[in-house]
Structures are given as structure tokens and as C-alpha cells.
Design a protein around this motif. Sequence first.
Motif, short mmCIF file in Angstrom:
data_model
loop_
_atom_site.label_atom_id
_atom_site.label_comp_id
_atom_site.label_asym_id
_atom_site.label_seq_id
_atom_site.Cartn_x
_atom_site.Cartn_y
_atom_site.Cartn_z
N PRO A 198 -1.55 0.78 -0.87
CA PRO A 198 -2.21 1.79 -0.47
C PRO A 198 -1.42 2.50 0.60
N SER A 199 -1.54 3.70 0.81
CA SER A 199 -0.72 4.61 1.62
C SER A 199 -1.19 4.49 3.02
N LEU A 200 -0.49 4.75 4.11
CA LEU A 200 -0.70 4.79 5.38
C LEU A 200 -1.88 5.50 5.49
N ILE A 201 -2.08 6.63 4.83
CA ILE A 201 -3.40 7.70 5.14
C ILE A 201 -4.56 7.07 4.76
N THR A 202 -4.54 6.41 3.60
CA THR A 202 -5.72 5.49 3.18
C THR A 202 -5.98 4.40 3.77
N LEU A 203 -4.99 3.74 4.37
CA LEU A 203 -5.51 2.54 5.30
C LEU A 203 -5.82 3.03 6.62
N ALA A 204 -5.66 4.50 7.08
CA ALA A 204 -5.99 4.82 8.43
C ALA A 204 -7.61 5.42 8.15
N GLU A 212 -1.42 7.71 13.21
CA GLU A 212 -0.46 7.28 14.16
C GLU A 212 -1.41 6.10 15.08
N HIS A 213 -2.56 6.45 15.34
CA HIS A 213 -3.44 5.70 16.05
C HIS A 213 -3.56 4.33 15.25
N PHE A 214 -3.82 4.21 14.15
CA PHE A 214 -3.82 2.94 13.29
C PHE A 214 -2.67 2.21 13.21
N SER A 215 -1.29 2.87 12.87
CA SER A 215 -0.17 2.30 13.04
C SER A 215 0.13 1.45 14.49
N ARG A 216 -0.21 2.17 15.43
CA ARG A 216 0.08 1.64 16.85
C ARG A 216 -1.10 0.40 16.86
N LYS A 217 -2.13 0.46 16.57
CA LYS A 217 -3.08 -0.63 16.68
C LYS A 217 -2.80 -1.85 15.70
N PHE A 218 -2.57 -1.50 14.61
CA PHE A 218 -2.19 -2.59 13.69
C PHE A 218 -0.87 -3.46 14.46
N LYS A 219 0.10 -2.62 14.60
CA LYS A 219 1.43 -3.30 15.31
C LYS A 219 1.04 -4.27 16.40
N PHE A 222 -1.04 -7.37 15.28
CA PHE A 222 -0.53 -8.32 14.42
C PHE A 222 1.18 -8.45 14.67
N ASN A 223 1.54 -7.89 15.62
CA ASN A 223 2.99 -7.98 15.97
C ASN A 223 3.86 -7.46 14.61
N VAL A 224 3.17 -6.49 13.80
CA VAL A 224 4.28 -6.13 12.40
C VAL A 224 3.59 -4.81 12.22
N SER A 225 4.49 -3.97 11.62
CA SER A 225 3.82 -2.49 11.41
C SER A 225 3.03 -2.91 10.17
N PRO A 226 2.03 -1.94 9.68
CA PRO A 226 1.45 -1.90 8.34
C PRO A 226 2.58 -2.00 7.13
N LYS A 227 3.58 -1.47 7.26
CA LYS A 227 4.38 -1.37 6.10
C LYS A 227 5.03 -2.86 6.00
N ARG A 228 5.45 -3.26 7.07
CA ARG A 228 6.06 -4.60 6.88
C ARG A 228 5.28 -5.67 6.52
N TYR A 229 3.77 -5.61 7.10
CA TYR A 229 2.78 -6.44 6.68
C TYR A 229 2.79 -6.64 5.00
N MET A 230 2.73 -5.37 4.37
CA MET A 230 2.43 -5.30 2.98
C MET A 230 3.82 -5.78 2.37
N LEU A 231 4.72 -5.58 2.83
CA LEU A 231 6.26 -5.85 2.36
C LEU A 231 6.08 -7.41 2.39
N HIS A 232 5.98 -8.02 3.47
CA HIS A 232 5.69 -9.45 3.50
C HIS A 232 4.79 -10.21 2.40
N LYS A 233 3.52 -9.53 2.02
CA LYS A 233 2.80 -10.02 1.14
C LYS A 233 3.33 -9.96 0.05
N GLN A 234 4.31 -8.71 -0.46
CA GLN A 234 4.87 -8.61 -1.74
C GLN A 234 5.93 -9.61 -1.90
N ILE A 235 6.74 -10.03 -0.86
CA ILE A 235 7.72 -11.08 -0.96
C ILE A 235 7.06 -12.21 -1.08
#
Length: 293
Positions: A198-204, A212-219, A222-235
Motif C-alpha cells: 500500500p502507498s504511504l498515503i493509504t497507510l497514514a 509525515e507524522h506516520f513515517s516518523r512514528k513508524f520509524k 520499529f527502527n525502520v521506515s515503512p518503505k524498508r519494512y515492506m521491502l524486508h517483507k518482500q525480500i
Amino acid sequence: MLIEQFETGSGGFVWENLQPDALFSKVQFHVYAAFDMQIGAEWNGSQFVNHYNRIYYVESGKAELQFTDRVLIMEPGYLYLIPPYQLLSHTALSKLSFKWVHFQASLNEGLDLFMLFGKPCRVKCPLPDDTSIQFDTLIQKMMIKRPSAALERQSLLLNLLLPFMHIFDDTSQQSKHLLHPSLVSCLSLMNQQVVNPPSLITLAEAANMSPEHFSRKFKATFNVSPKRYMLHKQIALAKQRLLRGAESIDRVAESCGFCDIFHFSRTFKKETGVTPSAFRREYDVRRLLKPKN
């Protein structure tokens, strides 16, 4: 099923039924793997994330576990609980003998109990000899495929988890231990849509926050950005498909949500240090699991 609060029996006997726990009655525990390991300086990993929980029990030696916000020293007589999706580096400081188990404690929609409530921690082992025996028994039970062994593994896992359960015993404090209630809905969405993130807007929007607030809170959580979290799951999904060995690398790339094989290969190597084909050769499941004569 509705559990009646009170029931009656013959002779005027009345009892009160114990009601399901609002949290723990929903948890499904499962043991992935358990081993007894002796290792030295080669136990040295940097900045990686795993999607499962871990418990370590050190019998001898010393090591360092480094997280984004803390460092834990592994030493004899302690149990260590590491929740999933913790950015971790580890280094053996001497020859290390330790036992470990990887497990899940799933709630719903792919969420994990300790992902929601826990931070990496250690506790003094109350009964070291008993703990060592429980680990040895658990390791032995990993070789047995009968349903009864699954129940035995779960029972042993729960015993190993008991020293960590103090954070749940005070129900008035549970809300303080819940690390991110506002992120539960978006985590469910991310776990459901690994192949088509899902897009960052959808997640927020799911978290009722600005992007912006969602990205900061997520990181921060979880010590990782939403984008990298999703990438980790894909890998992680790609690794599983590569290990099975049946699909072409092109097909693995497509089935894990990558636009083409070149993007997939470049991203996979950046994240793992090896190309998809090299990963498949190095971890050939059929070769590694082939019975030895």
C-alpha cells in the motif's frame, strides 16, 4: 462461543467460569526452530532484521547485542527475548555456547504479541539447570512430527517465556507496554499486501495520521521506515520462494512484487549481499537437507 459467567450443577453447586483473557486467549504460539550452538568470532552480523521472535540462553562465553536504542550483553545465566523487526547487530566477544529458539506469537492479521508489546530485554534465569533441560528437550522435540510433539514444543516454549511475563501481569500497566496501538491497523494492511504494498498515503490514512507524522512514528517505533519494512517483507518472501527451488528467478521477482528481474536482483543483492542465484546455490535446501550416509 459465549462463555457463561456462572453455571449450576446438581445439589445446588454453583461455580464461576474463568473468562478468556482479552489478549492471551487470542495468541497462537508456534516454534520455528531450536538449536544448541557453539560458535566463535564468526558469529558477527550487522544491521539486520528478522520477522520472528527469539529467545537466547547463554551457557558460557560472552557476546554483544546492539540495537538502535540499547546494548545487551549476552552472558551466562540470563535469558534474552528479542521481538521481531528489531534492527540488530551481534558480535561474539569470546567463544560462545548458547541455546536458542525462534518462534511466533501471532494475534490476528499477521501481527505478533511481542511486536506490539515488547522491547529487547534480558532476565536473570531463575533455575538455570531447569532452563537448560527445557531447551534440550525442545531441541529433541523439533525432530518429531507428531501432533503431540507440537503441543509439547508449545508447552516448553511457554515455560521459557514465563520469566518475561511480568510486563503483562499488571493489567493497569498493559496500555503503557503497548508500544503503538495507533499503528495496528496499518500493520495489518501491510502484512496483508506484501506483494502489492500500500502507498504511504493509504497507510497514514489507516493510522489516522498525516504521511509525515506516520513515517516518523513508524520509524521511531520499529527502527525502520515503512518503505524498508515492506521491502524486508518482500525480500523475506523472495528468500522462501528461492529456497523452494521450483520457480525461475523471473517468476520469483514477479510474484514478490518487483517490477522486473533487474530491479529485483539489484535490490536483493543490496539487502542480502548476494544475488538471487547465488543465494539459491548457497542455500540449496535439497542439498543441505539430504540425509547423510
